[in-house]
Design a protein around this motif. Structure first.
Motif, PDB file in Angstrom:
ATOM      1  N   UNK A   1     -22.631  -3.677 100.805  1.00  0.00           N
ATOM      2  CA  UNK A   1     -21.511  -3.701 101.846  1.00  0.00           C
ATOM      3  C   UNK A   1     -21.457  -1.954 102.890  1.00  0.00           C
ATOM      4  N   UNK A   2     -21.586  -0.917 101.188  1.00  0.00           N
ATOM      5  CA  UNK A   2     -21.941   0.539 101.931  1.00  0.00           C
ATOM      6  C   UNK A   2     -22.892   0.647 102.846  1.00  0.00           C
ATOM      7  N   UNK A   3     -24.380  -0.130 102.040  1.00  0.00           N
ATOM      8  CA  UNK A   3     -25.501   0.352 103.094  1.00  0.00           C
ATOM      9  C   UNK A   3     -25.703  -0.604 103.899  1.00  0.00           C
ATOM     10  N   UNK A   4     -24.778  -2.156 104.466  1.00  0.00           N
ATOM     11  CA  UNK A   4     -24.997  -2.415 105.775  1.00  0.00           C
ATOM     12  C   UNK A   4     -24.125  -1.786 106.742  1.00  0.00           C
ATOM     13  N   UNK A   5     -23.661  -0.638 106.391  1.00  0.00           N
ATOM     14  CA  UNK A   5     -22.201   0.212 107.131  1.00  0.00           C
ATOM     15  C   UNK A   5     -23.346   1.003 107.710  1.00  0.00           C
ATOM     16  N   UNK A   6     -23.946   1.703 106.085  1.00  0.00           N
ATOM     17  CA  UNK A   6     -25.200   3.194 106.931  1.00  0.00           C
ATOM     18  C   UNK A   6     -26.540   2.526 107.740  1.00  0.00           C
ATOM     19  N   UNK A   7     -26.813   1.505 106.998  1.00  0.00           N
ATOM     20  CA  UNK A   7     -27.776   1.160 108.040  1.00  0.00           C
ATOM     21  C   UNK A   7     -27.369   0.471 109.625  1.00  0.00           C
ATOM     22  N   UNK A   8     -26.013   0.268 110.074  1.00  0.00           N
ATOM     23  CA  UNK A   8     -25.644   0.333 111.022  1.00  0.00           C
ATOM     24  C   UNK A   8     -25.379   1.132 112.071  1.00  0.00           C
ATOM     25  N   UNK A   9     -24.588   1.854 111.058  1.00  0.00           N
ATOM     26  CA  UNK A   9     -24.467   3.412 111.975  1.00  0.00           C
ATOM     27  C   UNK A   9     -25.088   4.666 112.412  1.00  0.00           C
ATOM     28  N   UNK A  10     -24.789   4.412 114.150  1.00  0.00           N
ATOM     29  CA  UNK A  10     -25.317   4.935 115.088  1.00  0.00           C
ATOM     30  C   UNK A  10     -26.498   4.359 115.168  1.00  0.00           C
ATOM     31  N   UNK A  11     -26.851   3.708 115.268  1.00  0.00           N
ATOM     32  CA  UNK A  11     -28.132   2.766 115.465  1.00  0.00           C
ATOM     33  C   UNK A  11     -28.005   1.573 116.133  1.00  0.00           C
ATOM     34  N   UNK A  12     -29.213   1.766 117.199  1.00  0.00           N
ATOM     35  CA  UNK A  12     -29.111   0.655 118.770  1.00  0.00           C
ATOM     36  C   UNK A  12     -30.499  -0.048 118.417  1.00  0.00           C
ATOM     37  N   UNK A  13     -29.736  -1.218 119.347  1.00  0.00           N
ATOM     38  CA  UNK A  13     -31.003  -2.393 119.289  1.00  0.00           C
ATOM     39  C   UNK A  13     -31.252  -3.117 120.268  1.00  0.00           C
ATOM     40  N   UNK A  14     -32.865  -2.512 121.142  1.00  0.00           N
ATOM     41  CA  UNK A  14     -33.154  -3.423 122.988  1.00  0.00           C
ATOM     42  C   UNK A  14     -33.743  -5.052 121.989  1.00  0.00           C
ATOM     43  N   UNK A  15     -32.187  -5.661 122.831  1.00  0.00           N
ATOM     44  CA  UNK A  15     -32.445  -7.344 122.924  1.00  0.00           C
ATOM     45  C   UNK A  15     -32.960  -7.028 124.575  1.00  0.00           C
ATOM     46  N   UNK A  16     -33.108  -8.843 124.761  1.00  0.00           N
ATOM     47  CA  UNK A  16     -33.387  -9.052 126.079  1.00  0.00           C
ATOM     48  C   UNK A  16     -32.113  -8.539 126.655  1.00  0.00           C
ATOM     49  N   UNK A  17     -31.135  -8.947 125.876  1.00  0.00           N
ATOM     50  CA  UNK A  17     -30.025  -9.096 127.332  1.00  0.00           C
ATOM     51  C   UNK A  17     -29.078  -7.490 127.274  1.00  0.00           C
ATOM     52  N   UNK A  18     -30.007  -6.609 126.764  1.00  0.00           N
ATOM     53  CA  UNK A  18     -29.760  -4.854 127.367  1.00  0.00           C
ATOM     54  C   UNK A  18     -29.921  -3.928 125.297  1.00  0.00           C
ATOM     55  N   UNK A  19     -29.314  -3.104 125.934  1.00  0.00           N
ATOM     56  CA  UNK A  19     -29.569  -2.087 125.053  1.00  0.00           C
ATOM     57  C   UNK A  19     -28.319  -2.159 123.972  1.00  0.00           C
ATOM     58  N   UNK A  20     -27.605  -2.183 122.465  1.00  0.00           N
ATOM     59  CA  UNK A  20     -26.355  -2.383 121.803  1.00  0.00           C
ATOM     60  C   UNK A  20     -26.595  -2.055 120.443  1.00  0.00           C
ATOM     61  N   UNK A  21     -25.723  -0.600 120.873  1.00  0.00           N
ATOM     62  CA  UNK A  21     -25.192  -0.209 119.353  1.00  0.00           C
ATOM     63  C   UNK A  21     -25.310  -1.522 118.385  1.00  0.00           C
ATOM     64  N   UNK A  22     -25.702  -1.042 116.796  1.00  0.00           N
ATOM     65  CA  UNK A  22     -25.204  -2.414 115.513  1.00  0.00           C
ATOM     66  C   UNK A  22     -24.041  -2.771 115.510  1.00  0.00           C
ATOM     67  N   UNK A  23     -22.991  -1.969 115.893  1.00  0.00           N
ATOM     68  CA  UNK A  23     -21.659  -2.583 115.277  1.00  0.00           C
ATOM     69  C   UNK A  23     -21.096  -3.269 116.441  1.00  0.00           C
ATOM     70  N   UNK A  24     -21.717  -3.618 117.724  1.00  0.00           N
ATOM     71  CA  UNK A  24     -21.453  -4.082 117.999  1.00  0.00           C
ATOM     72  C   UNK A  24     -21.632  -5.522 117.856  1.00  0.00           C
ATOM     73  N   UNK A  25     -21.582  -5.838 116.847  1.00  0.00           N
ATOM     74  CA  UNK A  25     -22.181  -7.126 116.722  1.00  0.00           C
ATOM     75  C   UNK A  25     -20.623  -7.778 115.894  1.00  0.00           C
ATOM     76  N   UNK A  26     -20.564  -6.846 114.967  1.00  0.00           N
ATOM     77  CA  UNK A  26     -19.750  -6.519 114.418  1.00  0.00           C
ATOM     78  C   UNK A  26     -18.149  -7.379 114.954  1.00  0.00           C
ATOM     79  N   UNK A  27     -17.552  -8.021 114.705  1.00  0.00           N
ATOM     80  CA  UNK A  27     -16.321  -8.114 115.585  1.00  0.00           C
ATOM     81  C   UNK A  27     -15.526  -9.262 114.743  1.00  0.00           C
ATOM     82  N   UNK A  28     -14.086  -9.045 115.631  1.00  0.00           N
ATOM     83  CA  UNK A  28     -13.103  -9.406 114.831  1.00  0.00           C
ATOM     84  C   UNK A  28     -12.298 -11.083 114.779  1.00  0.00           C
TER      85      UNK A  28
END
Length: 458
Positions: free
Chosen positions: A360-387
């Protein structure tokens, strides 16, 4: 019971953080922009490393579990070619080459306008430059007129005359000594400085900020509707006229990963465009092959080659980890990519870690300050982790989708009777989303939406 001292031999297992492992973890955490700076630092410290500015194109990768076998011995043997990755296609495109560099400061902008003013004496120009040099980043005058007169050996009237000239410079409101003066200067420039709005600016700004329109109307002697109109006008003004020329450090966002839809399939591409390509210096390779080279020199070159090799492995590991994590996110959030944010599912880093068989710590490091460009816009990878929030059907709804629903309800409300947090909670409950009034208020504040009292129109 034997309490004596003695020597005993035993075997233990423990994790040792070697410099190489620490480097790999650090590289995984870097964003695309930070990685470029890090590679430049490594190239400066390691003479064996050379960076080739021509970038590598993004390689499309299908949504399949990667099974990449990399022969690092072959990479070392081919280090003269400078290639540490299997990608061959090159592109000279660099997104940072198209970023506008704002170099004009507020001082330069005002000094240029001062040169267009005719009829000024040498003392007046000196006073003007002194006042311009004492403006803060908001465009306000930090020094008092009395102190300026004392330092320049001029009269207070001369300082006030020059300041009045500066008040007509662009941006309007620059050189003000307070928020009230800044707003009044802009109202004067637009010819909207009638007695009532001037009185509101001078005496009732705090009440205006708290939407106490009834109190202001009674003090000024006008209707609540007139106060509402004055509030709308004042909020359209610029309280920080010099902020547009602020020389703060600019942070650029370069997507680390790109997701594209091809037919009915989403393709994940790791963005290597902005990252320089790692090369091994051919000069040191030839020097290493010479028999006349001293043992100390050969040992030094071997150490630097090993360091360069580990750096190349760390870069490739970062690329593969980003690819696997993004693939897992796309698979779990397929409804979001197909239909939008209202279909964003609750997701945790633990679920992704189990899916890709990483910690899980590797996932946290891999998504920290990373952005993904999608057909629906640019999002931070951590955006997809929601409660998650429970619904009446027993399913879970993501907090982000609930926020968007709250925002949508507020945008559709009657502004004369805005929806309270309690009313929003009841409306969401009717839609099957169980959420408390306090949580609604929390989400509303996170979206920077004022309370119902401050949204009310008269």
């Amino acid at each position: 019971m034997n309490m004596g001292l003695g020597l005993y031999q035993e075997q233990t297992l423990k994790l040792v953080m070697t410099p190489e492992l620490r480097q790999a973890i650090t590289i995984l955490q870097y964003s695309a922009v930070d990685l470029v700076s890090y590679l430049q630092e490594q190239a400066n410290e390691n003479p064996v490393i050379e960076l080739q500015e021509s970038a590598v194109e993004m390689a499309p990768i299908k949504l399949e579990r990667p099974s990449v076998e990399i022969d690092w011995k072959e990479i070392v043997s081919n280090r003269a070619t400078g290639e540490y990755s299997s990608h061959k296609n090159e592109s000279t495109y660099n997104p940072l080459d198209f970023v506008h560099q704002g170099t004009t400061t507020l001082y330069d902008h005002l000094e240029r306008q001062l040169g267009y003013v005719k009829g000024l004496t040498a003392l007046q120009r000196k006073i003007a430059l002194f006042l311009i040099g004492n403006l803060d980043e908001k465009g306000y005058l930090e020094i008092t007129l009395e102190e300026a007169a004392q330092r320049l050996g001029a009269s207070l009237e001369e300082i006030e005359d020059v300041l009045a000239i500066l008040h007509h410079f662009d941006p309007i409101g620059v050189g003000a000594r307070s928020l009230e003066e800044c707003l009044l200067l802009q109202l004067q420039h637009q010819g909207l400085d009638d007695d009532k709005i001037v009185k509101v600016v001078q005496h009732h700004l705090q009440d205006l900020g708290n939407n106490r329109f009834q109190r202001i109307a009674e003090k000024v002697g006008c209707s609540i509707q007139d106060v509402q109109s004055m509030a709308d006008l004042l909020r359209s003004l610029n309280p920080r006229p010099g902020a547009a020329y602020s020389q703060q450090e600019t942070r650029y966002v370069i997507p680390d990963v790109t997701v594209e839809k091809v037919e009915n399939e989403y393709i994940v591409m790791v963005n290597d465009v902005a990252t320089p390509r790692l090369k091994i210096s051919s000069f040191y390779e030839k020097l290493l092959s010479q028999q006349k080279s001293q043992d100390e020199a050969k040992q030094f070159i071997h150490e630097k080659l090993n360091a360069a090799l580990w750096l190349a492995k760390s870069l490739e590991q970062r690329r593969l980890t980003l690819m696997r994590v993004t693939q897992a996110i796309v698979e779990m959030q397929r409804d979001f990519f197909d239909h939008g944010v209202h279909y964003l599912k609750p997701m945790t880093q633990k679920e992704i870690a189990e899916r890709v068989n990483l910690h899980e710590s590797t996932i946290s490091r891999a998504t920290s300050n990373k952005y993904v460009q999608t057909p629906r816009g640019i999002f931070e990878l951590k955006y997809f982790f929601t409660s998650s929030l429970s619904t009446a059907s027993g399913e879970a709804a993501s907090s982000e989708s609930v926020k968007r629903r709250i925002k949508s309800l507020i945008e559709q409300e009657d502004r004369k009777q805005p929806l309270s947090d309690q009313k929003l909670s009841e409306m969401l409950l009717e839609e099957g989303i169980e959420i408390s009034r306090r949580t609604v208020a929390k989400y509303r504040e996170e979206m920077m939406i004022p309370s119902s009292a401050k949204r009310k129109r008269f």
